[in-house]
Design an enzyme around this catalytic site. Structure first.
Site, PDB file in Angstrom:
ATOM      1  N   HIS A 157       0.876  -1.175   0.000  1.00 32.96           N
ATOM      2  CA  HIS A 157       0.000   0.000   0.000  1.00 32.96           C
ATOM      3  C   HIS A 157       0.912   1.224   0.000  1.00 32.96           C
ATOM      4  O   HIS A 157       1.553   1.518   1.003  1.00 32.96           O
ATOM      5  CB  HIS A 157      -0.886   0.020   1.246  1.00 32.96           C
ATOM      6  CG  HIS A 157      -1.776  -1.178   1.397  1.00 32.96           C
ATOM      7  ND1 HIS A 157      -3.091  -1.193   0.988  1.00 32.96           N
ATOM      8  CD2 HIS A 157      -1.523  -2.406   1.909  1.00 32.96           C
ATOM      9  CE1 HIS A 157      -3.624  -2.372   1.249  1.00 32.96           C
ATOM     10  NE2 HIS A 157      -2.689  -3.129   1.808  1.00 32.96           N
ATOM     11  N   PHE A 158       0.961   1.924  -1.133  1.00 36.35           N
ATOM     12  CA  PHE A 158       1.881   3.056  -1.260  1.00 36.35           C
ATOM     13  C   PHE A 158       1.182   4.414  -1.146  1.00 36.35           C
ATOM     14  O   PHE A 158       1.814   5.455  -1.285  1.00 36.35           O
ATOM     15  CB  PHE A 158       2.668   2.961  -2.568  1.00 36.35           C
ATOM     16  CG  PHE A 158       3.791   1.957  -2.540  1.00 36.35           C
ATOM     17  CD1 PHE A 158       4.089   1.233  -1.400  1.00 36.35           C
ATOM     18  CD2 PHE A 158       4.573   1.737  -3.667  1.00 36.35           C
ATOM     19  CE1 PHE A 158       5.121   0.304  -1.355  1.00 36.35           C
ATOM     20  CE2 PHE A 158       5.614   0.822  -3.643  1.00 36.35           C
ATOM     21  CZ  PHE A 158       5.897   0.102  -2.492  1.00 36.35           C
ATOM     22  N   ARG A 159      -0.132   4.424  -0.928  1.00 33.93           N
ATOM     23  CA  ARG A 159      -0.879   5.620  -0.502  1.00 33.93           C
ATOM     24  C   ARG A 159      -1.069   6.711  -1.548  1.00 33.93           C
ATOM     25  O   ARG A 159      -1.626   7.762  -1.225  1.00 33.93           O
ATOM     26  CB  ARG A 159      -0.218   6.253   0.733  1.00 33.93           C
ATOM     27  CG  ARG A 159       0.060   5.302   1.884  1.00 33.93           C
ATOM     28  CD  ARG A 159      -1.178   4.619   2.397  1.00 33.93           C
ATOM     29  NE  ARG A 159      -0.933   3.837   3.594  1.00 33.93           N
ATOM     30  CZ  ARG A 159      -1.745   2.898   4.050  1.00 33.93           C
ATOM     31  NH1 ARG A 159      -2.853   2.611   3.393  1.00 33.93           N
ATOM     32  NH2 ARG A 159      -1.471   2.242   5.147  1.00 33.93           N
TER      33      ARG A 159
ATOM     34  N   ASN B  86      -6.851   0.478  -2.638  1.00 31.58           N
ATOM     35  CA  ASN B  86      -7.585   1.325  -1.679  1.00 31.58           C
ATOM     36  C   ASN B  86      -6.870   2.644  -1.427  1.00 31.58           C
ATOM     37  O   ASN B  86      -6.535   3.013  -0.302  1.00 31.58           O
ATOM     38  CB  ASN B  86      -7.847   0.573  -0.376  1.00 31.58           C
ATOM     39  CG  ASN B  86      -6.604  -0.005   0.261  1.00 31.58           C
ATOM     40  OD1 ASN B  86      -5.659  -0.370  -0.427  1.00 31.58           O
ATOM     41  ND2 ASN B  86      -6.602  -0.084   1.572  1.00 31.58           N
TER      42      ASN B  86
ATOM     43  N   HIS C 234      -8.667 -10.305   0.873  1.00 28.54           N
ATOM     44  CA  HIS C 234      -8.446 -10.051   2.299  1.00 28.54           C
ATOM     45  C   HIS C 234      -9.619 -10.708   3.012  1.00 28.54           C
ATOM     46  O   HIS C 234     -10.769 -10.311   2.815  1.00 28.54           O
ATOM     47  CB  HIS C 234      -8.422  -8.541   2.566  1.00 28.54           C
ATOM     48  CG  HIS C 234      -8.269  -8.180   4.010  1.00 28.54           C
ATOM     49  ND1 HIS C 234      -7.388  -7.208   4.430  1.00 28.54           N
ATOM     50  CD2 HIS C 234      -8.874  -8.639   5.138  1.00 28.54           C
ATOM     51  CE1 HIS C 234      -7.465  -7.089   5.746  1.00 28.54           C
ATOM     52  NE2 HIS C 234      -8.372  -7.951   6.197  1.00 28.54           N
TER      53      HIS C 234
ATOM     54  N   HIS D 121      -2.172 -12.705   3.254  1.00 25.22           N
ATOM     55  CA  HIS D 121      -1.743 -12.571   4.655  1.00 25.22           C
ATOM     56  C   HIS D 121      -2.397 -13.571   5.625  1.00 25.22           C
ATOM     57  O   HIS D 121      -3.083 -13.183   6.566  1.00 25.22           O
ATOM     58  CB  HIS D 121      -1.889 -11.138   5.167  1.00 25.22           C
ATOM     59  CG  HIS D 121      -3.110 -10.379   4.764  1.00 25.22           C
ATOM     60  ND1 HIS D 121      -4.373 -10.883   4.854  1.00 25.22           N
ATOM     61  CD2 HIS D 121      -3.246  -9.105   4.279  1.00 25.22           C
ATOM     62  CE1 HIS D 121      -5.234  -9.974   4.450  1.00 25.22           C
ATOM     63  NE2 HIS D 121      -4.581  -8.897   4.087  1.00 25.22           N
TER      64      HIS D 121
ATOM     65  N   ASP E  84       2.642  -6.745   2.766  1.00 22.56           N
ATOM     66  CA  ASP E  84       1.494  -5.923   3.151  1.00 22.56           C
ATOM     67  C   ASP E  84       1.972  -4.586   3.726  1.00 22.56           C
ATOM     68  O   ASP E  84       1.397  -4.048   4.666  1.00 22.56           O
ATOM     69  CB  ASP E  84       0.578  -6.641   4.145  1.00 22.56           C
ATOM     70  CG  ASP E  84      -0.799  -5.989   4.263  1.00 22.56           C
ATOM     71  OD1 ASP E  84      -1.127  -5.147   3.400  1.00 22.56           O
ATOM     72  OD2 ASP E  84      -1.539  -6.320   5.205  1.00 22.56           O
TER      73      ASP E  84
ATOM     74  N   HIS F 121       1.991   4.372   8.007  1.00 23.69           N
ATOM     75  CA  HIS F 121       1.247   5.459   8.647  1.00 23.69           C
ATOM     76  C   HIS F 121       2.253   6.318   9.403  1.00 23.69           C
ATOM     77  O   HIS F 121       3.324   5.841   9.791  1.00 23.69           O
ATOM     78  CB  HIS F 121       0.204   4.922   9.627  1.00 23.69           C
ATOM     79  CG  HIS F 121      -0.857   4.071   8.998  1.00 23.69           C
ATOM     80  ND1 HIS F 121      -1.906   4.594   8.284  1.00 23.69           N
ATOM     81  CD2 HIS F 121      -1.006   2.727   8.965  1.00 23.69           C
ATOM     82  CE1 HIS F 121      -2.671   3.608   7.840  1.00 23.69           C
ATOM     83  NE2 HIS F 121      -2.146   2.465   8.233  1.00 23.69           N
TER      84      HIS F 121
END
Length: 450
Positions: free
Chosen positions: A66-68, A98, A182, A240, A313, A317
């Site tokens: 997840h690289f945002r 996402n 997921h 995961h 994964d 943050h």
């Protein structure tokens, strides 16, 4: 600007590939592995790297990050996180949908590819996401340029929780690419969360997380995904895996020919619920890190081929976001920069063979997603390579973290090995000290079969 060398002769390395380990040389030219052999002659224009005592592995392909970007770039972006990948020996990543906006259609997906083309120093691919109302976009997925369809069968953000049973059934029926899931059961999680609130109020301790995001919630959702995949003959990859009980749902053995596969992540090999009192919400993630018994069973299942792929994964943050109470602290851990070193600890401890580790981080994701021309040390394949020094310990500090979030749960951990070089398409992007930010990775392409 200094011209970068793209012709290399890496000699006397311990090559690890396709179940074998031997001392040899690799010639790299025009972005590809030109020759593999012994005592290869250095040709004009080639830079010689004496890799005596070093392991030469195919670069890690991380199938879950997840690289945002777009939408949450205060936490991370493709430029920063791809640099962390390079420092960690990850030469290709597959990023989750996402973001904001979520990648629920081809146009949004292509916008992410455009960002990566301008900023990623390693190779890249992006999943399309499923929702309750994007079936038509799912039918239009281009299998050659999309690794898979991400389906959140547990809690998610925005419009990405697929909780309509009819839509879920149809997604499994029509998807032209592997479904990536997921698996956690949201109603079961909500029940446990209310129990914890009744007991602790806002001060729910981190050690309660694996009880709230319970093993039963994982098992129930994973069973449902497998039932749907078997009903429709869908290629399913369950992300995961975190519990010992789920392992019995998957078949051991080589990945070739499997229609249903499973992945675990580096943090499930490294941490247990005993670490919550020390690290708190820094290791809060979904699904939750569970017991030492689960960790032991997961490592064993990875060794025997019941689990097929090892990923990260990676989900950064900001440190201050992790300091709030339970409901405020977001779930997710930054991992790419130290994933390979953390996984290699299981090799040094005798729990995994080095050959098997290369299988699960490089060969298996290449096979699962039918990545074209990558994932192996083979003549003609892309020169995505990593050199590891197994004799040079590395003490990790937050000061060296390249992820934009600026911290790692491995702070003050000493790993037994170091990543001394990473090559992407024949260009040395990491030299053991710094990232060459001028390198640009390539878009991944696939040869999916339904």
């Amino acid at each position: 600007m200094t011209e970068r060398n793209n012709a290399w002769l890496i000699c006397n390395a311990t090559l690890v590939n396709e179940g074998r380990r031997w001392v040899g040389d690799i010639r790299v030219r025009n972005g590809r592995i030109d020759a593999i052999g012994e005592a290869l002659e250095q040709l004009p224009g080639e830079e010689l790297i004496n890799a005596t005592g070093l392991w030469l592995l195919p670069g890690m392909i991380d199938d879950q990050v997840h690289f945002r970007e777009p939408g949450l770039t205060h936490k991370a972006d493709i430029a920063s996180e791809s640099r962390a990948c390079a420092a960690g020996g990850i030469t290709s990543f597959m990023e989750m949908p996402n973001t904001r906006p979520a990648a629920l259609d081809r146009a949004t997906l292509e916008a992410k590819y455009a960002i990566a083309a301008q900023s990623s120093v390693v190779n890249y691919a992006f999943y399309m996401g499923a929702s309750n109302d994007n079936l038509e976009a799912i039918r239009q997925i281009d299998p050659a340029s999309t690794p898979g369809l991400k389906v959140f069968m547990g809690a998610s953000t925005g419009n990405m929780l697929v909780d309509n049973p009819e839509v879920l059934n149809e997604i499994f029926r029509v998807s032209p690419v592997p479904i990536i899931t997921h698996c956690e059961d949201t109603p079961m999680i909500n029940v446990e969360l209310e129990r914890a609130k009744a007991r602790f109020g806002d001060d729910i301790p981190a050690r309660e997380h694996p009880l709230i995001r319970s093993r039963e919630a994982c098992i129930k959702s994973t069973r449902l995904a497998i039932e749907l995949a078997r009903k429709h003959g869908t290629r399913l990859h369950v992300l995961h895996i975190s519990t010992a009980q789920e392992l019995a749902l998957f078949e051991p053995g080589p990945i070739a020919g499997k229609r249903i596969t499973a992945e675990t992540c580096v943090h499930f090999l490294h941490f247990t619920d005993h670490d919550y009192d020390r690290l708190g919400f820094l290791i809060k993630c979904n699904p939750a890190i569970k017991s030492a018994h689960d960790r032991t069973a997961i490592v064993k299942a990875l060794a025997e081929g019941r689990l097929d792929v090892l990923a990260t994964d990676h989900a950064p943050h900001l440190l201050e976001e992790k300091q709030g109470h339970y409901n405020q602290a977001p779930s997710g851990i930054p991992l790419v920069q130290y994933a390979l070193q953390a996984a290699l600890e299981r090799v040094f401890q005798g729990e995994l063979s080095l050959e098997r580790l290369v299988e699960v981080v490089s060969h298996a994701p290449a096979e699962l997603f039918q990545v074209r021309g990558r994932g192996y040390l083979r003549e003609g394949y892309a020169a995505d390579l990593v050199l590891v020094d197994p004799q040079r310990p590395h003490r990790v500090t937050n000061d060296e973290v390249l992820s934009k979030c600026g911290w790692t749960p491995f702070n003050d951990t000493t790993f037994a090995s170091s990543i001394v070089a990473t090559f992407v398409n024949g260009e040395r992007v990491w030299d053991g000290t710094a990232v060459d930010g001028a390198v640009r990775g390539h878009r991944l392409y696939f040869s999916h079969r339904r």
